[in-house]
Design an enzyme around this catalytic site. Structure first.
Site, PDB file in Angstrom:
ATOM      1  N   LYS A 103     -32.635 -21.330  31.164  1.00 37.27           N
ATOM      2  CA  LYS A 103     -31.269 -20.805  31.261  1.00 37.27           C
ATOM      3  C   LYS A 103     -30.493 -21.609  32.299  1.00 37.27           C
ATOM      4  O   LYS A 103     -30.881 -21.699  33.465  1.00 37.27           O
ATOM      5  CB  LYS A 103     -31.299 -19.327  31.638  1.00 37.27           C
ATOM      6  CG  LYS A 103     -29.923 -18.716  31.828  1.00 37.27           C
ATOM      7  CD  LYS A 103     -30.011 -17.201  31.891  1.00 37.27           C
ATOM      8  CE  LYS A 103     -30.423 -16.629  30.576  1.00 37.27           C
ATOM      9  NZ  LYS A 103     -30.270 -15.157  30.522  1.00 37.27           N
ATOM     10  N   VAL A 112     -28.824 -20.794  27.029  1.00 38.49           N
ATOM     11  CA  VAL A 112     -30.281 -20.677  27.040  1.00 38.49           C
ATOM     12  C   VAL A 112     -30.859 -21.638  25.996  1.00 38.49           C
ATOM     13  O   VAL A 112     -30.426 -21.651  24.847  1.00 38.49           O
ATOM     14  CB  VAL A 112     -30.736 -19.233  26.731  1.00 38.49           C
ATOM     15  CG1 VAL A 112     -32.249 -19.125  26.879  1.00 38.49           C
ATOM     16  CG2 VAL A 112     -30.044 -18.245  27.655  1.00 38.49           C
ATOM     17  N   ASP A 146     -26.878  -4.529  33.600  1.00 35.59           N
ATOM     18  CA  ASP A 146     -26.276  -4.950  32.330  1.00 35.59           C
ATOM     19  C   ASP A 146     -27.241  -4.687  31.170  1.00 35.59           C
ATOM     20  O   ASP A 146     -27.621  -5.601  30.443  1.00 35.59           O
ATOM     21  CB  ASP A 146     -25.886  -6.424  32.387  1.00 35.59           C
ATOM     22  CG  ASP A 146     -24.843  -6.784  31.310  1.00 35.59           C
ATOM     23  OD1 ASP A 146     -24.190  -5.854  30.795  1.00 35.59           O
ATOM     24  OD2 ASP A 146     -24.698  -7.978  30.995  1.00 35.59           O
ATOM     25  N   GLY A 167     -23.362 -14.213  29.002  1.00 39.50           N
ATOM     26  CA  GLY A 167     -22.491 -14.128  30.165  1.00 39.50           C
ATOM     27  C   GLY A 167     -22.981 -14.945  31.339  1.00 39.50           C
ATOM     28  O   GLY A 167     -22.196 -15.420  32.149  1.00 39.50           O
TER      29      GLY A 167
END
Length: 674
Positions: free
Chosen positions: A375, A360, A471, A356
């Protein structure tokens, strides 16, 4: 005649002496010396031991190749033998204002120091090993970069380090001149040769450190003196030697000579026999060249338009966004050029995954050969970027064995690039749901659960600030080479907060892990993290995602399924079938019940992460009945009011999807992204 010539030849040999007992040795220069070298360390043609050169983020080690027996074999209590050492050194830097991180003399159980990091770790430790009582490293550091995390007094000090980068005692580099008794300051990066003496008395357990310019007799007054019992720190057999490291700025660290004695009389260095460090004199450009060179440059530019375009294209390739306020962040910023080379130009073959928050890539830093995860996050808005970068740098100070270490960042055009430690075993969800991967055993899963809980407890309660993850799910749990759990992506949701319209509320998370109250408040708290952790517990134990869409109008919840099994007295039927009979029933039942407890729809009824750790460690019993949870948990099934906010989170919905599309299509998009 021949005898006299032989005597003259022997006299003028470089004075390199090693005692037959291996407990006493001296190097007046290092030409032909037998040392164990690694990293950037080498011996120059002039006989200098060079620990580092001008390589960024590099380190070098040089150790005496044989272990020394530090314990007194005649005594049964493991008493340390007295030891002394002295060495002459030079630290050269091209810029007086910035330098590498310094060097250290160290005693270590290993001459390799495998896994040690450069930068502030001085090539001795890494983010996990420093402060660990098991590393058995004693060092005297000559530190030339101030690091507030470790309590450094300034960027020019000498410190005694016992298994930690936080010195037990330190002092600005200086010495007492015996003739007048006044303290005289020394600048470690002056490029001038200096000498250090280190003495440990086993009888009174006193460790003394003295420093002075090379050629000045050893001052009687020590710079540092502390009482420390090294018997439990130093093992029977240890290696002695040197380590040095560079960061974003660099220095050349040289050792000119070295003498060491264990339980004996140390030989003094002969300054007349020591090699000289190379000169750093700056060459002046003649006035003629100052006139001719610009003319040649202009002529070449006019004649080589194609070359100009190539140069401009190359500059654009490595162009970065660098604002004045970022200069103070120093080594936390990586150059885009280094990251581009580390990932071979962000090639697809180096792609580790897409989530999301972006793509990466695996990389290897060209200078230090350190494996990293890079990332790339798309972020066009500059609103709040300064505050977010400050938070990212602050989070780089988080230190916990169950968190992925954030090493630094880079900005380029519309991209923010974050650099992390590389986790070789990837994300946990692949081991739970990818049929091509071997399944984890129950003992591995239980260890992962406790690791994630420990990391969350640190974020919520044990760091200087409260950090909300927002998350938590299996795809955000990474596994190191020993399958230890590392939480990743903590705090990244703040990027979208800073970039969003302040008049709107952005819901961040993944359906199935979102606490019910978020649909009303839009705010993440420690309690919403606990709710997501509950869904994660059931996910790991059952081998199923919290919400699985099977057909239109049907969205069975994992919580309801586990609760129904418990009510029918067959709680263990909810387990992952891939576990077979390889599990501990008490632990598995505890995880399933704790998952339901954390998934309670009422925030005030959920446990804190500290309570969760007590349950998992068996320090407190978990008293909970299925009837008590049944009505409230059932009421927390999927809330379709989330449909209006699903599209605000790019990890769970395609941003091109219309908000008027069906809610089931949005959920399906979410699962295709996980």
């Amino acid at each position: 005649m021949l005898l006299s010539k032989a005597l003259v030849f022997i006299f003028f040999l470089p004075k390199l002496v090693v005692s037959s007992s291996n407990n006493n040795f001296i190097f007046n220069g290092f030409r032909d010396a037998n040392l164990s070298l690694n990293g950037l360390a080498d011996i120059t043609s002039d006989g200098l031991l060079r620990l580092t050169n001008n390589t960024k983020a590099g380190l070098g080690h040089a150790f005496y190749p044989l272990p020394l027996h530090f314990k007194d074999s005649s005594k049964s209590n493991g008493t340390i033998l007295p030891f002394s050492t002295t060495f002459a050194f030079v630290i050269q830097t091209k810029d007086d204002d910035v330098s590498g991180h310094g060097l250290a003399f160290a005693t270590s159980p290993s001459k390799e120091l495998t896994g040690a990091f450069p930068n502030q770790y001085l090539g001795l430790f890494n983010n996990i090993s420093h402060g660990s009582s098991g590393n058995h490293i004693v060092a005297v550091e000559l530190d030339t970069v101030q690091n507030m995390d470790y309590g450094d007094i300034n960027d020019n000090h000498v410190g005694i380090d016992i298994e930690d980068l936080k010195s037990v005692t330190s002092h600005e580099a200086a010495y007492v001149a015996d003739e007048d008794g006044d303290w005289k300051s020394l600048k470690l990066v002056s490029g001038k040769p200096m000498q250090v003496w280190i003495d440990y008395s086993a009888m009174d357990m006193q460790l003394h450190v003295v420093i002075s310019p090379l050629g000045v007799p050893k001052p009687r007054h020590p710079l540092l003196s502390t009482k420390v019992n090294l018997s439990a720190i130093i093992l029977d057999d240890m290696y002695v030697g040197f380590s040095a490291s560079n960061g974003a700025a660099t220095s050349s660290h040289y050792i000119l000579g070295w003498s060491f004695s264990l339980n004996g009389n140390m030989q003094a260095l002969d300054s007349s026999q020591l090699p000289f460090a190379p000169s750093l004199g700056k060459k002046r450009i003649s006035p003629l060249l100052m006139v001719v060179l610009p003319l040649v440059a202009v002529l070449l530019l006019l004649l080589s338009l194609g070359g100009i375009m190539l140069i401009l294209k190359r500059r654009k390739k490595y162009a970065e966004v660098l604002e004045e306020w970022e200069l103070e962040l120093g080594p936390h910023r990586f150059s885009y050029k280094d990251l581009y080379k580390a990932t071979r130009g962000f090639k697809e073959e180096y792609l580790l995954g897409v989530g999301g928050f972006g793509r990466v890539y695996k990389g290897v830093l060209p200078s230090s050969k350190l494996e990293i995860a890079v990332k790339k996050i798309s972020h066009e808005s500059r609103q709040g970027m300064r505050e977010f970068i400050s938070e990212i740098v602050s989070m780089g100070r988080l230190r916990h064995r169950n968190l992925v270490q954030l090493l630094g960042y880079c900005r380029r055009q519309g991209e923010l690039i974050l650099v992390y430690d590389f986790m070789p075993n990837g994300s946990l969800d692949k081991f739970l749901f990818d049929k091509t991967k071997s399944s984890l055993s129950w003992s591995q899963r239980f260890q992962v659960i406790k690791g994630v809980a420990s990391g969350l407890l640190y974020l919520h309660e044990e760091w200087e600030q409260v950090v909300i993850h927002r998350d938590i799910k299996a795809s955000n749990i990474l596994l190191d080479c020993e399958f230890n759990a590392r939480l990743s992506d903590f705090g990244l949701a703040r990027l979208y907060d800073h970039g969003s319209n302040p008049q709107t509320t952005r819901v961040v998370g993944t359906i199935g892990y979102l606490a019910p109250e978020i649909s009303k408040t839009g705010k993440a708290t420690a309690s919403t993290d606990v709710y997501a952790f509950g869904a994660f517990l059931l996910e790991v134990a059952c081998g199923r995602r919290p919400l699985e869409v099977r057909s239109i109008g049907e969205s069975p919840g994992l919580t309801d399924m586990v609760l129904e099994c418990w009510k029918r007295g067959v709680l263990l039927n909810a387990k992952d079938p891939k576990l077979g009979n390889d599990y501990v029933s008490e632990e598995l039942e505890l995880v399933l019940r704790l998952g339901l407890f954390c998934s309670h729809p009422e925030p005030t009824s959920r446990p804190s992460m500290r309570q969760v750790m007590r349950f998992l460690e068996g320090d407190a019993p978990l008293h909970l009945s299925p009837d008590r949870l049944s009505a409230s948990v059932s009421a927390s099934s999927y809330d379709y009011s989330f449909d209006n906010v699903i599209l605000s989170y790019p990890s769970i919905a395609d941003t091109s999807t219309s908000a008027r599309g069906s809610s089931m299509e949005a959920i399906t998009l979410m699962h295709s992204d996980v």
